[in-house]
Scaffold this active site. Structure first.
Site, PDB file in Angstrom:
ATOM      1  N   GLY A   1      69.283   5.642  51.112  1.00  0.00           N
ATOM      2  CA  GLY A   1      68.578   6.756  51.737  1.00  0.00           C
ATOM      3  C   GLY A   1      68.770   8.056  50.985  1.00  0.00           C
TER       4      GLY A   1
ATOM      5  CE1 TYR B   1      72.054  10.033  63.544  1.00  0.00           C
ATOM      6  CE2 TYR B   1      73.320  11.602  64.847  1.00  0.00           C
ATOM      7  CZ  TYR B   1      72.940  11.096  63.620  1.00  0.00           C
ATOM      8  OH  TYR B   1      73.445  11.641  62.466  1.00  0.00           O
TER       9      TYR B   1
END
Length: 264
Positions: A14, A154
């Site tokens: 990422g 999250y």
């Protein structure tokens, strides 16, 4: 302290933008050969070109692949077969009222934020152990410890990262391979700017919006500003170096004093 990673190969998942991009840049500036990962070849190619311009490094490897799919993992491993340094940075986040998070969303967050890290560690840790040297890091978050009410899915995944990091550190015990997590505090990225706007509204200037966000949503921050991605990268570069040989199984904070605790 001069950190020289010449001769080492790193993979940052990422890493086409935000914290991952800053980490890739920091490792490249320290002399490492760096694999740059994102889901698409186009975005990875653009990131490699920007990194080359920003760092002057000619040791950048495009490693596109969707790490939530087996074929994506295979493509990345083929591009960067034996890294010395693995940084699991890939992650998603978003604001959703807790009682509105459906089962599919819970699964998606766990798949992207946790299982991708497991897959990459499983792919690379055995050879690191065989070679007797390696660095594995997972980018966690203050949300792992201080679960945000507006995105508990999250926070859950970042708590899980702390647990798997500690567990894999035990799997690598005595091998010369270190496994750590980095707890990043509220950090200034494009995604966070959008997140801040969601919470405080879009009519304020960015400086005003940031101040309101820190005052109303992150008042316990001792830094009292958002952290810059390069500040997270500095810790990652240190942990990737020979200077960090005795640091493993840890959760190291770069959180601006946000987490109100003495340890970790």
């Amino acid at each position: 302290m001069h950190i020289d990673l010449s001769g080492r190969t790193a993979l940052v998942t990422g890493s086409t933008q935000g914290i991952g991009y800053a980490i890739a840049a920091g490792l490249a500036r320290a002399g490492a050969r760096v694999g740059v990962n994102g889901r698409g070849a186009a975005s990875v190619g653009e990131a490699v070109a920007r990194l080359r311009a920003d760092t002057g490094s000619d040791q950048l490897v495009a490693a596109p692949g969707d790490l939530s799919a087996d074929e994506g993992v295979r493509a990345v491993v083929a591009a960067v077969p034996e890294p010395d340094i693995l940084v699991n940075n890939l992650g998603i986040f978003g604001v959703t009222p807790p009682l509105e998070i459906g089962d599919d969303e819970w699964r998606r967050y766990f798949e992207v934020n946790v299982l991708t890290a497991v897959r990459m560690i499983r792919a690379y840790l055995p050879r690191m152990i065989e070679r007797g040297w390696g660095r594995v890091q997972c980018i966690a978050s203050d949300s792992a410890v201080v679960i945000p009410a507006e995105m508990i899915h999250y926070g859950m995944t970042k708590t899980a990262l702390l647990a798997l990091t500690r567990g894999f550190a035990k799997a690598a015990a005595g091998s010369g391979v270190t496994v750590n997590s980095v707890i990043a505090g509220p950090t200034h990225t494009g995604g966070v700017e959008e997140y801040v706007r969601q919470l405080v509204g879009g009519d304020l200037t960015w400086d005003e919006a940031q101040r309101v966000f820190m005052r109303e949503y992150r008042p316990q921050s001792l830094l009292q500003r958002l952290i810059e991605p390069e500040e997270i990268a500095n810790m990652v570069v240190y942990l990737s170096s020979p200077f960090a040989t005795a640091t493993t199984g840890g959760a190291l904070r770069v959180d601006g004093g946000y987490v109100d605790a003495i340890l970790p």
